[in-house]
Design a protein around this motif. Structure first.
Motif, PDB file in Angstrom:
ATOM      1  N   LEU A 177      29.481  29.389  48.087  1.00  0.00           N
ATOM      2  CA  LEU A 177      30.282  30.478  48.640  1.00  0.00           C
ATOM      3  C   LEU A 177      31.760  30.266  48.332  1.00  0.00           C
ATOM      4  N   LEU A 178      32.252  29.061  48.555  1.00  0.00           N
ATOM      5  CA  LEU A 178      33.662  28.762  48.318  1.00  0.00           C
ATOM      6  C   LEU A 178      34.013  28.905  46.839  1.00  0.00           C
ATOM      7  N   PHE A 179      33.106  28.468  45.964  1.00  0.00           N
ATOM      8  CA  PHE A 179      33.402  28.572  44.545  1.00  0.00           C
ATOM      9  C   PHE A 179      33.366  30.020  44.072  1.00  0.00           C
ATOM     10  N   ALA A 180      32.454  30.823  44.610  1.00  0.00           N
ATOM     11  CA  ALA A 180      32.414  32.247  44.270  1.00  0.00           C
ATOM     12  C   ALA A 180      33.699  32.941  44.720  1.00  0.00           C
ATOM     13  N   VAL A 181      34.170  32.591  45.906  1.00  0.00           N
ATOM     14  CA  VAL A 181      35.438  33.137  46.398  1.00  0.00           C
ATOM     15  C   VAL A 181      36.580  32.713  45.476  1.00  0.00           C
ATOM     16  N   LEU A 182      36.561  31.451  45.049  1.00  0.00           N
ATOM     17  CA  LEU A 182      37.604  30.940  44.164  1.00  0.00           C
ATOM     18  C   LEU A 182      37.650  31.719  42.849  1.00  0.00           C
ATOM     19  N   MET A 183      36.484  31.995  42.253  1.00  0.00           N
ATOM     20  CA  MET A 183      36.446  32.736  40.995  1.00  0.00           C
ATOM     21  C   MET A 183      36.988  34.148  41.162  1.00  0.00           C
ATOM     22  N   ASN A 184      36.871  34.698  42.374  1.00  0.00           N
ATOM     23  CA  ASN A 184      37.390  36.037  42.612  1.00  0.00           C
ATOM     24  C   ASN A 184      38.860  36.022  43.029  1.00  0.00           C
TER      25      ASN A 184
ATOM     26  N   VAL B 155      30.295  41.495  44.963  1.00  0.00           N
ATOM     27  CA  VAL B 155      30.217  42.892  45.406  1.00  0.00           C
ATOM     28  C   VAL B 155      31.376  43.211  46.346  1.00  0.00           C
ATOM     29  N   ALA B 156      31.660  42.284  47.262  1.00  0.00           N
ATOM     30  CA  ALA B 156      32.779  42.492  48.190  1.00  0.00           C
ATOM     31  C   ALA B 156      34.107  42.573  47.436  1.00  0.00           C
ATOM     32  N   SER B 157      34.227  41.806  46.356  1.00  0.00           N
ATOM     33  CA  SER B 157      35.458  41.779  45.580  1.00  0.00           C
ATOM     34  C   SER B 157      35.615  43.021  44.703  1.00  0.00           C
ATOM     35  N   PHE B 158      34.594  43.310  43.902  1.00  0.00           N
ATOM     36  CA  PHE B 158      34.693  44.389  42.919  1.00  0.00           C
ATOM     37  C   PHE B 158      34.128  45.719  43.421  1.00  0.00           C
ATOM     38  N   GLY B 159      33.417  45.694  44.551  1.00  0.00           N
ATOM     39  CA  GLY B 159      32.767  46.897  45.056  1.00  0.00           C
ATOM     40  C   GLY B 159      33.672  48.102  45.179  1.00  0.00           C
ATOM     41  N   PRO B 160      34.851  47.968  45.816  1.00  0.00           N
ATOM     42  CA  PRO B 160      35.731  49.134  45.952  1.00  0.00           C
ATOM     43  C   PRO B 160      36.146  49.733  44.613  1.00  0.00           C
ATOM     44  N   PHE B 161      36.341  48.891  43.612  1.00  0.00           N
ATOM     45  CA  PHE B 161      36.764  49.384  42.298  1.00  0.00           C
ATOM     46  C   PHE B 161      35.587  49.979  41.520  1.00  0.00           C
ATOM     47  N   ILE B 162      34.390  49.468  41.789  1.00  0.00           N
ATOM     48  CA  ILE B 162      33.193  50.083  41.204  1.00  0.00           C
ATOM     49  C   ILE B 162      33.005  51.469  41.795  1.00  0.00           C
TER      50      ILE B 162
END
Length: 341
Positions: A186-193, A246-253
């Protein structure tokens, strides 16, 4: 008991380096200072739908959405220091209040880095307890990380937020050692975003998590017991990571802006040397490219007017026109044409 002993030297270490960072507040700052000031202005002054389209400044927003939201949250505090810094048209604005706020924002976010260092130090196995502090591996690790000279230069003089980002990375690594694999993922996925350059670490993370979390059993010799593979764990891991994206890019999608966001994150027209540093390879590439450009001019193999001048480390966002290939590309084209004959 060990934790209390660690606090005796960790607090002075963290306090000392924080004091040094405060002394560096009036120091020189690079163009990245204006980059982040502009991002503060973009996220504060413009609606979300325009964040990745704004082109008033050459320093366009080219970090993933989580970092954009991070800048937005900072801008809500920045308005109480100097609201003029949040005007998109105020290019290269650097009032004393602006400098103070941006410096303090980096210093404050380094709390995440300090916490990551603490968690990593907790995972060091001590073979023997030494009374000499310089013989304590956790102390040595803490000094090397907290007082990293390169990080001080990049973050607190040049101006970046790498301490905050490395704090997330260290915390993710610490959770791995603690066997908390889902939290690590989870932390690494957040880091990549927050910063997509950490994608280069993703293959190592994927292989490690697959081996350590999705396979639940080992043979006596330590090799994988293939039948121990857990589909439910793989699903949980994949669902967690995908949910972050999804939480990161969802609004832009939802706004139909994903291609525009990806074009900002992966600007291939700028050249790989600008945004995706692989020092050992690209340093050699740049040397060969420069040598060939000199040879081509001397032997009149290329028109000097067609060779674009560039600073490999200038950091300026520019696009390379297709009509002006580098000397190395020119030689590759000639060699390919020769081989095809």
């Amino acid at each position: 008991m060990a934790a209390s002993r660690m606090r005796r030297w960790l607090v002075p270490l963290a306090f000392g380096v924080t004091l040094l960072k405060c002394l560096l507040i009036p120091a020189y700052h690079s163009t990245d200072f204006e980059v982040h000031r502009n991002w503060l202005a973009i996220t504060y002054s413009l609606p979300v739908s325009q964040w990745y389209y704004e082109v008033i400044s050459e320093w366009t927003l080219d970090y993933p959405p989580f970092f954009a939201w991070f800048e937005y949250l900072l801008s809500l505090i920045a308005q109480f220091f100097d609201k003029e810094m949040l005007v998109v048209q105020n290019l290269n604005y650097a009032s004393n209040a602006t400098v103070l706020f941006q410096r303090l924002s980096v210093i404050t976010m380094d709390i995440v880095f300090i916490y990551g260092v603490i968690e990593c130090c907790k995972n060091i196995n001590r073979t023997k307890e030494s009374k000499e502090i310089l013989e304590k591996p956790d102390f040595i690790l803490a000094v090397l990380l907290l007082w990293n000279f390169g990080l001080l230069i990049i973050d607190h003089i040049h101006f970046q937020y790498n301490g905050f980002l490395f704090g997330l990375l260290l915390l993710s690594i610490a959770r791995m050692f603690q066997g908390r694999h889902l939290e690590s993922a989870l932390l690494f996925a957040v880091l990549m975003n927050f910063k997509h350059i950490f994608l280069y670490v993703a293959p190592a993370y994927g292989i490690y998590l697959l081996r350590s979390y999705c396979f639940t059993g080992n043979k006596q010799d330590g090799s994988i017991q293939w039948r121990s593979f857990s589909c439910s764990r793989l699903f949980a891991l994949g669902f967690l990571v995908c949910s972050v994206f999804v939480a990161s890019f969802g609004p832009f999608i939802a706004m139909g802006q994903l291609p525009q966001v990806l074009a900002r994150l992966f600007p291939f027209k700028r050249g790989l040397c600008h945004a995706y540093w692989a020092p050992n390879f690209w340093a050699m590439y740049n040397v060969v490219d420069k040598v060939l450009s000199v040879i081509d001019v001397k032997l009149q193999l290329l028109d000097p007017a067609k060779i674009s001048k560039a600073s490999m480390t200038g950091g300026l966002v520019q696009e390379v026109p297709a009509c002006c290939p580098s000397p190395l590309c020119h030689h590759w084209q000639r060699w390919s044409a020769h081989c095809s004959q």
